[in-house]
Design a protein around this motif. Structure first.
Motif, PDB file in Angstrom:
ATOM      1  N   TRP A  66      33.867 -54.315 -35.469  1.00 51.62           N
ATOM      2  CA  TRP A  66      32.823 -53.338 -35.811  1.00 51.62           C
ATOM      3  C   TRP A  66      31.566 -53.606 -35.010  1.00 51.62           C
ATOM      4  O   TRP A  66      30.949 -52.665 -34.476  1.00 51.62           O
ATOM      5  CB  TRP A  66      32.527 -53.411 -37.304  1.00 51.62           C
ATOM      6  CG  TRP A  66      31.512 -52.401 -37.762  1.00 51.62           C
ATOM      7  CD1 TRP A  66      31.752 -51.110 -38.147  1.00 51.62           C
ATOM      8  CD2 TRP A  66      30.095 -52.600 -37.867  1.00 51.62           C
ATOM      9  NE1 TRP A  66      30.577 -50.488 -38.483  1.00 51.62           N
ATOM     10  CE2 TRP A  66      29.541 -51.381 -38.322  1.00 51.62           C
ATOM     11  CE3 TRP A  66      29.260 -53.674 -37.618  1.00 51.62           C
ATOM     12  CZ2 TRP A  66      28.170 -51.221 -38.528  1.00 51.62           C
ATOM     13  CZ3 TRP A  66      27.902 -53.524 -37.815  1.00 51.62           C
ATOM     14  CH2 TRP A  66      27.370 -52.313 -38.270  1.00 51.62           C
ATOM     15  N   ASP A 118      28.539 -61.368 -31.334  1.00 51.78           N
ATOM     16  CA  ASP A 118      28.479 -60.157 -30.512  1.00 51.78           C
ATOM     17  C   ASP A 118      29.191 -60.350 -29.179  1.00 51.78           C
ATOM     18  O   ASP A 118      29.835 -59.423 -28.681  1.00 51.78           O
ATOM     19  CB  ASP A 118      27.014 -59.768 -30.272  1.00 51.78           C
ATOM     20  CG  ASP A 118      26.885 -58.511 -29.429  1.00 51.78           C
ATOM     21  OD1 ASP A 118      27.039 -57.406 -29.990  1.00 51.78           O
ATOM     22  OD2 ASP A 118      26.637 -58.636 -28.207  1.00 51.78           O
ATOM     23  N   ALA A 145      32.163 -52.522 -31.450  1.00 48.41           N
ATOM     24  CA  ALA A 145      32.202 -51.066 -31.294  1.00 48.41           C
ATOM     25  C   ALA A 145      30.802 -50.463 -31.317  1.00 48.41           C
ATOM     26  O   ALA A 145      30.567 -49.409 -30.704  1.00 48.41           O
ATOM     27  CB  ALA A 145      33.059 -50.448 -32.391  1.00 48.41           C
ATOM     28  N   HIS A 146      29.871 -51.099 -32.015  1.00 49.44           N
ATOM     29  CA  HIS A 146      28.512 -50.577 -32.122  1.00 49.44           C
ATOM     30  C   HIS A 146      27.538 -51.264 -31.170  1.00 49.44           C
ATOM     31  O   HIS A 146      26.332 -51.017 -31.231  1.00 49.44           O
ATOM     32  CB  HIS A 146      28.003 -50.726 -33.566  1.00 49.44           C
ATOM     33  CG  HIS A 146      28.674 -49.814 -34.538  1.00 49.44           C
ATOM     34  ND1 HIS A 146      29.917 -50.092 -35.080  1.00 49.44           N
ATOM     35  CD2 HIS A 146      28.288 -48.626 -35.065  1.00 49.44           C
ATOM     36  CE1 HIS A 146      30.265 -49.110 -35.894  1.00 49.44           C
ATOM     37  NE2 HIS A 146      29.308 -48.217 -35.908  1.00 49.44           N
ATOM     38  N   SER A 147      28.066 -52.091 -30.306  1.00 48.20           N
ATOM     39  CA  SER A 147      27.203 -52.759 -29.350  1.00 48.20           C
ATOM     40  C   SER A 147      26.891 -51.826 -28.180  1.00 48.20           C
ATOM     41  O   SER A 147      27.551 -50.803 -27.977  1.00 48.20           O
ATOM     42  CB  SER A 147      27.863 -54.045 -28.838  1.00 48.20           C
ATOM     43  OG  SER A 147      26.958 -54.778 -28.041  1.00 48.20           O
ATOM     44  N   THR A 148      25.876 -52.159 -27.429  1.00 49.05           N
ATOM     45  CA  THR A 148      25.462 -51.399 -26.244  1.00 49.05           C
ATOM     46  C   THR A 148      25.238 -52.377 -25.102  1.00 49.05           C
ATOM     47  O   THR A 148      25.110 -53.592 -25.328  1.00 49.05           O
ATOM     48  CB  THR A 148      24.162 -50.626 -26.515  1.00 49.05           C
ATOM     49  OG1 THR A 148      23.090 -51.570 -26.738  1.00 49.05           O
ATOM     50  CG2 THR A 148      24.306 -49.715 -27.732  1.00 49.05           C
TER      51      THR A 148
END
Length: 221
Positions: free
Chosen positions: A53, A182, A56-59
């Protein structure tokens, strides 16, 4: 004849007793529970979904921030910074400098022993941005930063800077731990064990060495 444990604990001040129970004993118990599961090669069901999760939400920006935090929170930065701070502390108080060195250096040595003992493989969920070798449990970055920050907070506690050191230190340690998850180089329990072990070690050293000599003049407290 040694006094009974209950009698010894009754003579502790409330702050010292709280530090012993919540800052040292409870974290060590939790690390022991997790460590036993690691030795038995058990996995916690929440870890992989949580890591996926976060990924998937990392940039790209968050990944770069995580890389910077991983560098700053690692031994290559904390070790020389600790040496400089130990020297500055030595010029004011040998007791404080000795405590700081044992707290930070001891945490690094303890982390190496724990990694050899548990020898947990690192997660392999996605290609890593940073090459990492060695065992995964506990997270060295999390343990170094927790011991480093806890030692500084304890030294600053008798001064007016206690809350600033607590806030900034806690934020730094949490962010370093987040960066390891992360980047996919540690499981969340690696980070948790690193935090608990590093903080408990620093608190334990503080309880033994008792660096009570203030770093600032009495009038500044």
């Amino acid at each position: 004849m040694r006094p009974p444990l209950r009698s010894s604990l009754s003579h502790l001040r409330p702050a010292a007793l709280l530090r012993l129970l919540l800052g040292i004993l409870l974290p060590l118990i939790l690390v022991g529970i997790v460590g036993e599961d690691v030795l038995e090669h058990q996995r916690y069901a929440f870890e992989t979904p949580l890591m996926l999760w976060l990924h998937a939400h990392s940039t790209p920006l968050l990944d770069q921030i995580a890389v910077v935090l991983a560098t700053v929170g690692g031994a290559t930065v904390i070790a020389p910074l600790s040496a400089v701070l130990a020297y500055l502390l030595y010029r004011r108080s040998f007791i404080a400098s000795r405590f700081f060195v044992v707290a930070v250096l001891g945490a690094a040595l303890l982390n190496g022993i724990m990694k050899l003992t548990f020898h947990r493989a690192r997660p392999e969920l996605w290609p890593r941005l940073l090459p990492e070798t060695g065992a995964s449990f506990p997270s060295g970055h999390s343990m170094y930063s927790a011991a480093f920050v806890t030692a500084l907070i304890l030294l600053a506690w008798p001064t007016r800077y206690r809350w600033v050191s607590l806030g900034l230190g806690a934020a730094f340690t949490l962010l370093v731990g987040w960066s390891r998850v992360d980047l996919g180089v540690h499981f969340p329990t690696d980070v948790l064990a690193g935090w608990l072990s590093g903080a408990a070690w620093a608190l334990g050293v503080y309880s033994v060495l008792r660096p009570t000599r203030l770093l600032l003049p009495q009038g500044t407290v």
